[in-house]
Design an enzyme around this catalytic site. Sequence first.
Site, short mmCIF file in Angstrom:
data_model
loop_
_atom_site.label_atom_id
_atom_site.label_comp_id
_atom_site.label_asym_id
_atom_site.label_seq_id
_atom_site.Cartn_x
_atom_site.Cartn_y
_atom_site.Cartn_z
N ASN A 185 0.60 -1.24 -0.09
CA ASN A 185 -0.02 -0.01 0.02
C ASN A 185 1.03 1.12 -0.11
O ASN A 185 1.71 1.50 0.93
CB ASN A 185 -1.14 0.03 1.19
CG ASN A 185 -1.99 1.12 1.24
OD1 ASN A 185 -1.41 2.31 0.84
ND2 ASN A 185 -3.25 0.82 1.79
N HIS B 63 0.80 6.28 1.83
CA HIS B 63 1.65 7.29 2.68
C HIS B 63 2.69 7.96 2.04
O HIS B 63 3.53 8.73 2.31
CB HIS B 63 2.18 6.70 3.96
CG HIS B 63 0.58 6.26 4.64
ND1 HIS B 63 -0.11 7.23 4.89
CD2 HIS B 63 0.35 5.25 5.24
CE1 HIS B 63 -1.11 6.82 5.73
NE2 HIS B 63 -1.07 5.65 5.80
N HIS C 203 -5.51 3.85 -1.61
CA HIS C 203 -6.93 4.13 -1.22
C HIS C 203 -7.15 5.50 -1.51
O HIS C 203 -6.62 6.54 -1.23
CB HIS C 203 -6.80 4.05 0.38
CG HIS C 203 -8.27 4.20 0.96
ND1 HIS C 203 -8.52 4.01 2.40
CD2 HIS C 203 -9.32 4.76 0.50
CE1 HIS C 203 -9.59 4.55 2.74
NE2 HIS C 203 -10.20 4.70 1.49
N ARG D 77 -9.20 8.08 -1.33
CA ARG D 77 -10.22 8.73 -0.03
C ARG D 77 -11.15 9.57 -0.60
O ARG D 77 -10.85 10.67 -1.37
CB ARG D 77 -9.49 9.11 1.19
CG ARG D 77 -8.67 8.09 1.94
CD ARG D 77 -8.37 8.22 3.25
NE ARG D 77 -9.24 8.64 4.11
CZ ARG D 77 -9.59 7.91 5.22
NH1 ARG D 77 -8.96 6.65 5.39
NH2 ARG D 77 -10.52 8.14 6.09
N ARG E 254 -6.61 12.99 0.91
CA ARG E 254 -5.79 13.35 1.33
C ARG E 254 -4.61 12.58 1.35
O ARG E 254 -3.25 13.18 1.70
CB ARG E 254 -6.15 12.97 3.08
CG ARG E 254 -5.91 11.48 3.50
CD ARG E 254 -6.08 11.23 4.92
NE ARG E 254 -7.52 11.32 5.45
CZ ARG E 254 -8.18 10.81 6.53
NH1 ARG E 254 -7.31 10.18 7.17
NH2 ARG E 254 -9.26 11.20 7.02
N GLU F 106 -8.50 0.68 -3.11
CA GLU F 106 -9.43 0.71 -1.91
C GLU F 106 -10.39 1.92 -2.07
O GLU F 106 -9.93 2.91 -2.31
CB GLU F 106 -8.72 0.94 -0.80
CG GLU F 106 -7.76 -0.35 -0.44
CD GLU F 106 -6.92 -0.25 0.87
OE1 GLU F 106 -7.03 0.81 1.77
OE2 GLU F 106 -6.24 -1.02 1.41
N THR G 165 -8.25 3.48 8.52
CA THR G 165 -9.37 2.78 8.10
C THR G 165 -9.62 2.15 9.76
O THR G 165 -8.81 1.06 9.99
CB THR G 165 -9.36 1.79 7.11
OG1 THR G 165 -9.09 2.55 6.10
CG2 THR G 165 -10.80 1.10 6.83
N GLU H 126 -11.18 -9.22 3.05
CA GLU H 126 -9.98 -9.13 3.64
C GLU H 126 -10.29 -8.73 5.17
O GLU H 126 -11.07 -7.99 5.46
CB GLU H 126 -9.30 -7.71 2.99
CG GLU H 126 -7.90 -7.28 3.74
CD GLU H 126 -7.11 -6.10 3.09
OE1 GLU H 126 -7.26 -6.09 1.82
OE2 GLU H 126 -6.32 -5.61 3.75
N HIS I 277 -3.63 -4.48 7.92
CA HIS I 277 -3.82 -3.42 8.71
C HIS I 277 -2.76 -3.45 9.84
O HIS I 277 -3.00 -4.31 10.58
CB HIS I 277 -4.99 -2.98 9.19
CG HIS I 277 -5.41 -1.81 9.87
ND1 HIS I 277 -5.80 -0.69 8.93
CD2 HIS I 277 -5.16 -0.98 11.14
CE1 HIS I 277 -5.80 0.76 9.57
NE2 HIS I 277 -5.20 0.32 10.92
#
Length: 251
Positions: A10, A13, A46, A48, A52, A73, A104, A154, A193
């Site tokens: 992922n 970030h 993801h 969003r 962000r 996502e 999340t 998931e 996660h």
Amino acid sequence: MSQKLRLGVNIDHVATIRNARGIAHPDPIRAARMAAEAGADGITAHLREDRRHISDEDIERLSDQIDLPLNLEMAATDEMLAIALQHKPHAACIVPEKREELTTEGGLDAHGGENHLRRYVDEMVKAGIRVSLFIDPEESQLRSARRLGAPVVELHTGCYAEAGPETWEAELERLRRAAALAADLGLECHAGHGLSYDNVGPVAAIPNLVELNIGHFLIGEAIFGGLDSAIKRMRALMDQARAEALGNRSA
Ligand code: PXP
């Protein structure tokens, strides 16, 4: 038990850091390319509602420029559905989304939200997208995923990742049971996660899990030793745990 456990990296970030300056660096697509070279099996991003981190343009570039399967996502909203149907990623993972949350913070309520979710699952499945639901490791959620016709779930590993010494084993057992039930129900089972070098092994050893999606820890660790080395080390820890679990089974 699946021999090979896939690693989805992922890259959200990387975009978080880029957006802190509002410039183009660091580029999440460059990170995706590096992840591919380091042995990732897929890229997860993801998009969003508040944009962000990952942007619409990032999704476009990931779709066009990266060969690895993209796992988008997304929240179950009409805006995100339109974007998914436009880009047709390999997979789309429906996640719950609240504007105020840092990340999340729990699984999707597939059980309580079956009526709302049905159209999103149906339309994406019809479009050939592999739909997954990001759910807590609970029987009612798994059974709803099955009823909805999502081929993949998931499992949210946040409670396991955050558990103290007293609850850690129980949280791991919840994941094991949920993964076993997913297999019984014919659902492909992923997890993610809060996974890190310290806690990934017991999860990687769970039979029936076929993919882990890991982001925050890898990007954070990349600051200290580089993304390539962080991904390779995670990959090695996953492979080692899976090999040991397979060895124990056949012994
Ligand atoms: N899987 C899903 C569905 C997620 O939403 C996230 C990010 O919250 C992850 C995996 C990766 O979690 P982390 O960034 O903590 O590794």
